[in-house]
Design a protein around this motif. Structure first.
Motif, mmCIF file in Angstrom:
data_model
loop_
_atom_site.group_PDB
_atom_site.id
_atom_site.type_symbol
_atom_site.label_atom_id
_atom_site.label_comp_id
_atom_site.label_asym_id
_atom_site.label_seq_id
_atom_site.Cartn_x
_atom_site.Cartn_y
_atom_site.Cartn_z
ATOM 1 N N PRO A 39 81.233 41.291 -22.875
ATOM 2 C CA PRO A 39 81.438 41.104 -21.434
ATOM 3 C C PRO A 39 81.214 39.643 -21.024
ATOM 4 C CG PRO A 39 79.379 42.276 -21.865
ATOM 5 C CD PRO A 39 80.046 42.064 -23.184
ATOM 6 N N ILE A 40 82.183 39.087 -20.296
ATOM 7 C CA ILE A 40 82.050 37.742 -19.729
ATOM 8 C C ILE A 40 82.207 37.899 -18.229
ATOM 9 C CG2 ILE A 40 83.052 35.441 -19.587
ATOM 10 C CD1 ILE A 40 83.880 35.670 -22.463
ATOM 11 N N ASP A 41 81.173 37.550 -17.494
ATOM 12 C CA ASP A 41 81.138 37.736 -16.040
ATOM 13 C C ASP A 41 81.464 39.177 -15.661
ATOM 14 O OD1 ASP A 41 80.484 35.045 -15.641
ATOM 15 O OD2 ASP A 41 82.606 34.457 -15.575
ATOM 16 N N GLY A 42 80.967 40.118 -16.458
ATOM 17 C CA GLY A 42 81.166 41.533 -16.178
ATOM 18 C C GLY A 42 82.506 42.092 -16.613
ATOM 19 N N VAL A 43 83.368 41.252 -17.175
ATOM 20 C CA VAL A 43 84.691 41.703 -17.620
ATOM 21 C C VAL A 43 84.690 41.777 -19.149
ATOM 22 C CG1 VAL A 43 87.142 41.136 -17.688
ATOM 23 C CG2 VAL A 43 85.794 40.609 -15.648
ATOM 24 N N THR A 45 85.818 41.247 -22.643
ATOM 25 C CA THR A 45 86.758 40.286 -23.209
ATOM 26 C C THR A 45 86.792 40.460 -24.717
ATOM 27 O OG1 THR A 45 86.212 38.742 -21.437
ATOM 28 C CG2 THR A 45 87.362 37.829 -23.347
#
Length: 108
Positions: A39-43, A45
């Protein structure tokens, strides 16, 4: 000041690779070794572990999958998703597949 060359002309002159930037060769992916989702900034990836052509196997790096796909033709560098001949790979999981061992009659 440079000196004049003495002796015979060399049979061949080393050339820079055709694909270079500022006298440094461009590296291209040799193989896609693994995948992971982070997760990168909650997304979520998807990342891929890449072995680079011309570099040591120790110089692999994790790259963002979508960006890598947009820059390079990776058709021959990635395992096909879905059923394979020997085993099935689940590319979205961080679990490596295990080989099934069938016991023969003398092993029982």
């Amino acid at each position: 000041m440079l000196k004049h060359h003495e002796g015979p002309i060399p049979p061949s002159i080393d050339q820079l690779p055709p694909e270079s930037v500022e006298n440094n060769p461009l590296v291209t992916p040799l193989a896609v070794l693994d995948f992971k989702t982070v997760p990168i900034d909650g997304v979520p990836t998807r990342f891929t572990l890449v072995q680079w052509n011309g570099l040591s196997p120790d110089d692999t790096s994790w790259e963002i999958w979508q960006k890598l796909k947009s820059l390079y033709d990776l058709e021959d560098k990635v395992l096909a998703e879905g059923d394979g001949i020997v085993m099935q790979y689940h590319l979205d999981e961080d679990v490596r597949p295990k080989r099934l061992v069938k016991k023969t009659s003398w092993m029982v």
